[in-house]
Each structure stands twice: as structure tokens, then as C-alpha cells.
Design a protein around this motif. Sequence first.
Motif, PDB file in Angstrom:
ATOM      1  N   SER A 298      -4.400 -16.539 -26.988  1.00 51.42           N
ATOM      2  CA  SER A 298      -4.639 -17.980 -27.074  1.00 51.42           C
ATOM      3  C   SER A 298      -5.528 -18.353 -25.901  1.00 51.42           C
ATOM      4  O   SER A 298      -5.157 -18.152 -24.748  1.00 51.42           O
ATOM      5  CB  SER A 298      -3.313 -18.750 -27.005  1.00 51.42           C
ATOM      6  OG  SER A 298      -3.547 -20.147 -26.947  1.00 51.42           O
ATOM      7  N   ILE A 299      -6.711 -18.865 -26.200  1.00 52.23           N
ATOM      8  CA  ILE A 299      -7.678 -19.193 -25.151  1.00 52.23           C
ATOM      9  C   ILE A 299      -7.980 -20.682 -25.189  1.00 52.23           C
ATOM     10  O   ILE A 299      -8.393 -21.221 -26.216  1.00 52.23           O
ATOM     11  CB  ILE A 299      -8.978 -18.389 -25.316  1.00 52.23           C
ATOM     12  CG1 ILE A 299      -8.684 -16.883 -25.305  1.00 52.23           C
ATOM     13  CG2 ILE A 299      -9.970 -18.747 -24.213  1.00 52.23           C
ATOM     14  CD1 ILE A 299      -9.919 -16.011 -25.502  1.00 52.23           C
ATOM     15  N   THR A 300      -7.762 -21.342 -24.060  1.00 53.96           N
ATOM     16  CA  THR A 300      -8.037 -22.768 -23.930  1.00 53.96           C
ATOM     17  C   THR A 300      -9.234 -22.958 -23.012  1.00 53.96           C
ATOM     18  O   THR A 300      -9.261 -22.436 -21.897  1.00 53.96           O
ATOM     19  CB  THR A 300      -6.831 -23.517 -23.354  1.00 53.96           C
ATOM     20  OG1 THR A 300      -5.719 -23.374 -24.246  1.00 53.96           O
ATOM     21  CG2 THR A 300      -7.131 -24.994 -23.171  1.00 53.96           C
ATOM     22  N   SER A 301     -10.231 -23.692 -23.482  1.00 55.93           N
ATOM     23  CA  SER A 301     -11.411 -23.953 -22.673  1.00 55.93           C
ATOM     24  C   SER A 301     -11.259 -25.271 -21.930  1.00 55.93           C
ATOM     25  O   SER A 301     -11.016 -26.324 -22.535  1.00 55.93           O
ATOM     26  CB  SER A 301     -12.667 -24.018 -23.552  1.00 55.93           C
ATOM     27  OG  SER A 301     -13.777 -24.457 -22.789  1.00 55.93           O
ATOM     28  N   TRP A 302     -11.396 -25.210 -20.615  1.00 57.39           N
ATOM     29  CA  TRP A 302     -11.492 -26.416 -19.789  1.00 57.39           C
ATOM     30  C   TRP A 302     -12.930 -26.605 -19.319  1.00 57.39           C
ATOM     31  O   TRP A 302     -13.203 -27.388 -18.415  1.00 57.39           O
ATOM     32  CB  TRP A 302     -10.549 -26.311 -18.591  1.00 57.39           C
ATOM     33  CG  TRP A 302      -9.109 -26.569 -18.923  1.00 57.39           C
ATOM     34  CD1 TRP A 302      -8.563 -26.731 -20.166  1.00 57.39           C
ATOM     35  CD2 TRP A 302      -8.017 -26.692 -18.006  1.00 57.39           C
ATOM     36  NE1 TRP A 302      -7.204 -26.948 -20.085  1.00 57.39           N
ATOM     37  CE2 TRP A 302      -6.844 -26.921 -18.761  1.00 57.39           C
ATOM     38  CE3 TRP A 302      -7.922 -26.618 -16.617  1.00 57.39           C
ATOM     39  CZ2 TRP A 302      -5.592 -27.091 -18.181  1.00 57.39           C
ATOM     40  CZ3 TRP A 302      -6.670 -26.788 -16.028  1.00 57.39           C
ATOM     41  CH2 TRP A 302      -5.522 -27.028 -16.799  1.00 57.39           C
ATOM     42  N   LYS A 332      -2.043 -15.679 -23.062  1.00 65.39           N
ATOM     43  CA  LYS A 332      -2.481 -17.056 -22.836  1.00 65.39           C
ATOM     44  C   LYS A 332      -3.514 -17.081 -21.726  1.00 65.39           C
ATOM     45  O   LYS A 332      -3.367 -16.414 -20.706  1.00 65.39           O
ATOM     46  CB  LYS A 332      -1.283 -17.926 -22.450  1.00 65.39           C
ATOM     47  CG  LYS A 332      -1.642 -19.374 -22.076  1.00 65.39           C
ATOM     48  CD  LYS A 332      -2.210 -20.141 -23.249  1.00 65.39           C
ATOM     49  CE  LYS A 332      -2.526 -21.579 -22.849  1.00 65.39           C
ATOM     50  NZ  LYS A 332      -3.191 -22.325 -23.946  1.00 65.39           N
ATOM     51  N   SER A 333      -4.576 -17.866 -21.912  1.00 72.24           N
ATOM     52  CA  SER A 333      -5.616 -17.912 -20.895  1.00 72.24           C
ATOM     53  C   SER A 333      -6.331 -19.255 -20.886  1.00 72.24           C
ATOM     54  O   SER A 333      -6.300 -20.011 -21.863  1.00 72.24           O
ATOM     55  CB  SER A 333      -6.633 -16.790 -21.109  1.00 72.24           C
ATOM     56  OG  SER A 333      -7.302 -16.973 -22.338  1.00 72.24           O
ATOM     57  N   PHE A 334      -6.977 -19.526 -19.750  1.00 75.58           N
ATOM     58  CA  PHE A 334      -7.804 -20.717 -19.568  1.00 75.58           C
ATOM     59  C   PHE A 334      -9.168 -20.273 -19.050  1.00 75.58           C
ATOM     60  O   PHE A 334      -9.257 -19.378 -18.210  1.00 75.58           O
ATOM     61  CB  PHE A 334      -7.183 -21.674 -18.541  1.00 75.58           C
ATOM     62  CG  PHE A 334      -5.873 -22.274 -18.963  1.00 75.58           C
ATOM     63  CD1 PHE A 334      -5.827 -23.508 -19.599  1.00 75.58           C
ATOM     64  CD2 PHE A 334      -4.679 -21.610 -18.713  1.00 75.58           C
ATOM     65  CE1 PHE A 334      -4.621 -24.062 -19.981  1.00 75.58           C
ATOM     66  CE2 PHE A 334      -3.464 -22.163 -19.098  1.00 75.58           C
ATOM     67  CZ  PHE A 334      -3.441 -23.394 -19.735  1.00 75.58           C
ATOM     68  N   SER A 344     -21.127 -20.695 -13.440  1.00 74.95           N
ATOM     69  CA  SER A 344     -20.154 -19.614 -13.497  1.00 74.95           C
ATOM     70  C   SER A 344     -18.808 -20.138 -13.991  1.00 74.95           C
ATOM     71  O   SER A 344     -18.555 -21.340 -13.995  1.00 74.95           O
ATOM     72  CB  SER A 344     -19.985 -18.978 -12.107  1.00 74.95           C
ATOM     73  OG  SER A 344     -21.211 -18.455 -11.641  1.00 74.95           O
ATOM     74  N   VAL A 345     -17.944 -19.224 -14.413  1.00 71.75           N
ATOM     75  CA  VAL A 345     -16.614 -19.621 -14.871  1.00 71.75           C
ATOM     76  C   VAL A 345     -15.555 -18.742 -14.213  1.00 71.75           C
ATOM     77  O   VAL A 345     -15.841 -17.636 -13.737  1.00 71.75           O
ATOM     78  CB  VAL A 345     -16.463 -19.523 -16.412  1.00 71.75           C
ATOM     79  CG1 VAL A 345     -17.443 -20.446 -17.115  1.00 71.75           C
ATOM     80  CG2 VAL A 345     -16.606 -18.084 -16.895  1.00 71.75           C
TER      81      VAL A 345
END
Length: 369
Positions: A298-302, A332-334, A344-345
Motif C-alpha cells: 500500500s503506497i500513499t503519495s504525499w 505500507k509506505s509513504f 527529490s523524494v
Amino acid sequence: MVTVKETHVVKPAEETPSMIMYVSDIDQINPITHAPTIYFYRPCWDLPLVLIQLTKFSCGGVSLGLGLSHILADGQSALHFISEWVRIARGEGPEYPPFLDRTVLGYEQEDLLPADFDASDYKQPPLMIGSLNDIEERTKETDVLMLKLSKEQIEKLRSKANEENKRPGDLDRGFTRFQVVAGHMWRTACKARKHMETQETALKVMVNFRNKVKPSVPKFYFGNAILPVIASSTAGELVSMPLSYAAGKIKAATEKVMDGYVKGSAVFLKKQEDLSEWRYLHVVGSKEGTFYGNPNMSITSWMTLPNLQGGTDFGWGEEDHFGPGAVGYDGKSFILLDRSCSGSVVIALRLQVTHIQDFETFFYEDILN
């Protein structure tokens, strides 16, 4: 040992409204627990809507932890709340009042589910081959991995995926940064976890639909205007196919979130007797709620959350770091913007301990190849 020095009761400036506030089913499928940013504590079921912790360190530094009920608001609404709070703390007064009428998302009042509505995004995620449930995967030891991708590394991934996907006369704008970074993470996870080729795997991402419905969701709407979508594949296909394959799966999943899909989702959810099966908890090792750990992610983009002008400055200066206070479960990741380096991220990812070293190795090696 904790010593309580003083307590305060903060009274509202005006009488608290006594009317019942509408909460849509789109709100209801979100986590019943708080969405943390710095610190988060194991919940009980009698929780306030907002939890705040201010910590002063001996060095003079300060940290602010905020836990906001996810049923109350999504990330964009939470940052709006914080931006107005910051202005009030600085003595400037609020600038943009929140839009609180949640009935504007009352799409579920329509009873007829569109015949072409695809409910596959609401299926339970795949299990490991040979497993009857996800209990074993939930209870394995995990840890959080923090990774950085430079602007140049992201552009290399994006150029590679777009070149692989290029067709004569194709006017498509290509893959976004999120699609290629998330696709790269998904492929890397399958490698690090050493999945069998036939292992089914799903990737869940959240899509903001504020500007994808007709009419658009009102500006400064306070609530949840997000929906989950699922990209699915087998591990063998993800690993053997080029990056454009994974990015294409994510692109197809996210781009279907338009007016018809959003309203169809609302009607579908309205027809369900129990919405709790789609909630997850922000609690490491929880045995409750939906689970997108191994073999899933599950990847959530901020990356697209609104930036606060001047940072979150309550009067003691702009913050040095902003990020999630907890990463709830394996997979789980952001993805966050790296504020110290433009373009950059930073990736915060929780994985099973046995997979972390391989993930980090493959993650950077595959960019070079």
C-alpha cells in the motif's frame, strides 16, 4: 515515570454546534483510528477526534505530534487545518474557513449501481500461496526503512519507463513521477520477498478525486475526498516485464477514478452492511482490519499535498522535518517530497526484517541497470 506539571481545558470560542454532521460512506471506509504525523499511541475505542503532543527536548528543540481521526479528514484537509491553526497561533487569524457541508458528497443517495461499475477494488487482497489467512504475515517482525531518490534517479526511472512504453504517434504525456516510483517499489518488493512466479500481488493506492467529479468538490472541503484503487498482477509478470508494465498497471488503476467511478463507489458502499472490512488500523502488528502486507503493498503519495507557505511556523521558526509518525504494517509506505533537495523524494516503508536488506539492494541496483 510521567509527572503532570499542569493541565488546561481549552474552551471553544463559540458555542459548539449541536446539529448532527453528515458523514458519507466515502468517509466511513477510511481508518477509524487517527492518521499520525510524528507520534502515535495504541488506540482505545473511546478516542477524541484530535490528539496533539508537544515535546520539548533538552537541546532546546521541539517536536509536535498530531493524530487526526481519518474518518474526520484526509491528508489535504488535515494540512488545511494545520495551516489555519498556525496562522491563529501567530496572531494572524484564520484565512480560509473550511467547507463543512459533507452532504455535497452524498452520491450514495442514488440507489442504482451503474451496470459497468467494477467492484474489484473492494475485494480482499491476495494471500500467500498455500495460506488460508494472513495471520502469519501480520505477526512477523518488521521495521521501517527510509530511502531517498534524487531528482536525477527519478528522471532516469521515468525516462526508462516512458521509452519502453513509447508508441509511434502516441500523444500520451507518459508516466508521472508517482507511477514510476511506485511501480519500481512494487517490483522491488516482489524480488526482495522472493515470490513464486504465480504469486498474486496487489498494490493499493489512494486517489484524490476533488477535481475528478462534476461538479468539483468545493475548495477547502473538510473531509475525505479520496478513494482506494488496486493494481494487480503476478510477481512473475512484475519481475520479468519492464518497469513500464508496473507503471502502466498503476496508471490504469488511478486514471479510472473519474465522476462515474466515484459516484458508483459511493452507491456500492451504501449497499454494504458492514464497511469495517475496508478499514485498517495505524497500529503495528494489529490483527484487525484490512492488511496489505506480504504479498501486497500500500503506497500513499504525499508528493502533491499542499505546501504551507513558510512551513508550519507557530512562531518558533519553520520545521526541519515533516513526515508520518507511524508506518502501520508490512508493505505500507509513504512517498514524501525531500524538502532539503528540490525534486527529490524520501520513502518511508515498513517491511519484514528478513526482506529489508534485499529490498534496499535491488532498489538502487535496478536504477543503475
